[in-house]
Write a protein that holds these residues in place. Structure first.
Motif, PDB file in Angstrom:
ATOM      1  N   ALA A 296      84.011 150.277 -18.047  1.00 46.84           N
ATOM      2  CA  ALA A 296      82.609 150.208 -17.629  1.00 46.84           C
ATOM      3  C   ALA A 296      81.807 149.151 -18.389  1.00 46.84           C
ATOM      4  CB  ALA A 296      81.948 151.575 -17.809  1.00 46.84           C
ATOM      5  N   THR A 297      82.422 148.561 -19.423  1.00 47.66           N
ATOM      6  CA  THR A 297      81.720 147.565 -20.234  1.00 47.66           C
ATOM      7  C   THR A 297      82.479 146.232 -20.200  1.00 47.66           C
ATOM      8  OG1 THR A 297      82.876 148.480 -22.167  1.00 47.66           O
ATOM      9  CG2 THR A 297      80.606 149.205 -21.805  1.00 47.66           C
TER      10      THR A 297
ATOM     11  N   ILE B 182      72.587 138.543  -7.385  1.00 44.62           N
ATOM     12  CA  ILE B 182      73.498 138.298  -6.259  1.00 44.62           C
ATOM     13  C   ILE B 182      74.195 139.597  -5.838  1.00 44.62           C
ATOM     14  CG2 ILE B 182      75.674 137.178  -5.608  1.00 44.62           C
ATOM     15  CD1 ILE B 182      74.697 134.736  -7.271  1.00 44.62           C
ATOM     16  N   ILE B 183      74.618 140.400  -6.833  1.00 42.36           N
ATOM     17  CA  ILE B 183      75.266 141.683  -6.530  1.00 42.36           C
ATOM     18  C   ILE B 183      74.291 142.615  -5.815  1.00 42.36           C
ATOM     19  CG2 ILE B 183      76.263 143.782  -7.528  1.00 42.36           C
ATOM     20  CD1 ILE B 183      77.380 141.985  -9.787  1.00 42.36           C
TER      21      ILE B 183
ATOM     22  N   ASN C  47      78.446 150.742 -10.337  1.00 43.15           N
ATOM     23  CA  ASN C  47      78.467 150.393 -11.765  1.00 43.15           C
ATOM     24  C   ASN C  47      78.396 148.893 -12.050  1.00 43.15           C
ATOM     25  OD1 ASN C  47      78.678 153.102 -12.547  1.00 43.15           O
ATOM     26  ND2 ASN C  47      80.893 153.076 -12.261  1.00 43.15           N
ATOM     27  N   GLU C  48      78.513 148.063 -11.025  1.00 48.21           N
ATOM     28  CA  GLU C  48      78.601 146.624 -11.249  1.00 48.21           C
ATOM     29  C   GLU C  48      77.350 146.062 -11.925  1.00 48.21           C
ATOM     30  OE1 GLU C  48      80.065 144.218  -8.017  1.00 48.21           O
ATOM     31  OE2 GLU C  48      81.262 145.862  -7.224  1.00 48.21           O
ATOM     32  N   ILE C  49      76.188 146.525 -11.483  1.00 48.55           N
ATOM     33  CA  ILE C  49      74.929 146.034 -12.059  1.00 48.55           C
ATOM     34  C   ILE C  49      74.719 146.626 -13.449  1.00 48.55           C
ATOM     35  CG2 ILE C  49      72.404 146.010 -11.799  1.00 48.55           C
ATOM     36  CD1 ILE C  49      72.849 145.932  -8.765  1.00 48.55           C
ATOM     37  N   ASP C  50      75.072 147.897 -13.616  1.00 51.41           N
ATOM     38  CA  ASP C  50      74.890 148.577 -14.907  1.00 51.41           C
ATOM     39  C   ASP C  50      75.594 147.841 -16.040  1.00 51.41           C
ATOM     40  OD1 ASP C  50      73.400 150.530 -13.705  1.00 51.41           O
ATOM     41  OD2 ASP C  50      74.995 152.023 -13.650  1.00 51.41           O
ATOM     42  N   ARG C  51      76.852 147.448 -15.804  1.00 47.49           N
ATOM     43  CA  ARG C  51      77.642 146.841 -16.889  1.00 47.49           C
ATOM     44  C   ARG C  51      77.057 145.490 -17.308  1.00 47.49           C
ATOM     45  NH1 ARG C  51      82.544 144.057 -15.071  1.00 47.49           N
ATOM     46  NH2 ARG C  51      83.680 145.164 -16.707  1.00 47.49           N
TER      47      ARG C  51
END
Length: 271
Positions: free
Chosen positions: A45-46, A81-82, A110-114
């Motif tokens: 996740a990181t 972009i995401i 989770n893509e934006i969170d990381r």
């Protein structure tokens, strides 16, 4: 001693954001599979975190990424972009009754969170070590502004996920075509506001930031019109429409918050 899985994950993310180069997870007895799984969830996740040593009672995680090689503006642009792609896909899913596409957007949660966590980490490192800011070619003020903007994009991502959850319900219902048309219009306008807010940041454009803030009132009018039409409809999907409209409006408002941060930053640079 930490026994709860979610608490352990939060502690690990907290240590990552705080800027630690290495994180040790130890156990007085043989480490449970649940703890090992949580550690692996954390590394996935990181960005840059890898397990470099592991025994029955000990796991060592190291940061293998040089944070200085990830410029703030590039990460912000990537987050945008995401988010933009997710928003466009979810509105397309609603229009085409495509449940699989709606579920695909949910899988990107989770893509934006990381990326936000990475910026938070970099910002914390800079606050503790000014020389790190020099390595990145950035001021402390710009680092802080970048962090605030990334946090707002992360919240925009949360609203896109909220739209996606309700879109799954909408794809199973026969929704009034006029409502779909109005939703698409409001969504597109909301995305335009988001686009301008990010552009104002990347180009340091004070006037564009101001223009973006002023346009939010038009989005609110569009959203009120949709709610008015929705209230005249019958069916359970009306509730889902309400949640979608609310999130579209909030995305516009959060984009306005980005522009406010841009203005505050740029005015602060003026002599």
């Amino acid at each position: 001693k930490i026994t709860e899985q979610k608490f352990l994950l939060r502690r690990l993310i907290g240590a990552y954001i705080a800027g630690y180069d290495s994180i040790k997870v130890t156990s007085s007895t043989r480490m449970s599979p649940l703890v090992k799984m949580t550690v692996r969830d954390f590394t996935q996740a990181t960005i840059g975190q890898e397990i470099v040593e592991e025994t029955d009672t000990y796991i060592l995680i190291k940061d293998l990424l040089n944070p200085a090689e990830m410029p703030f503006d590039r990460t912000i642009k990537r987050m945008y972009i995401i988010a933009k792609g997710m928003h466009e896909d979810i509105m397309s899913a609603i229009q085409r009754n495509d449940k699989k596409l709606a579920e695909d957007v949910l899988s990107r949660d989770n893509e934006i969170d990381r990326l936000h966590w990475l910026i938070a980490r970099q910002n914390n490192i800079i606050l503790r070590n000014i020389s790190f800011a020099e390595k990145m070619g950035i001021t402390i003020e710009l680092a802080t502004t970048s962090f605030l903007i990334s946090r707002i994009i992360e919240r925009i991502g949360d609203h896109i996920i909220r739209i996606a959850k309700n879109a799954v319900n909408l794809t199973e219902k026969k929704v009034d075509e006029l409502l779909i048309e109005k939703l698409q219009s409001a969504s597109q306008f909301s995305l335009e506001i988001f686009n301008k807010s990010i552009t104002s940041f990347l180009r340091s454009d004070l006037n564009l930031a101001n223009e973006t803030i002023d346009s939010v009132s038009k989005l609110e009018i569009k959203c009120k019109e949709i709610n008015k039409i929705a209230l005249q409809q019958k069916g359970e999907y009306v509730i889902s429409i309400g949640y979608v409209v609310e999130s579209i409006r909030r995305i516009g408002e959060y984009s306005s918050d980005i522009s406010e941060n841009v203005i505050n930053h740029l005015v602060g640079l003026e002599k």
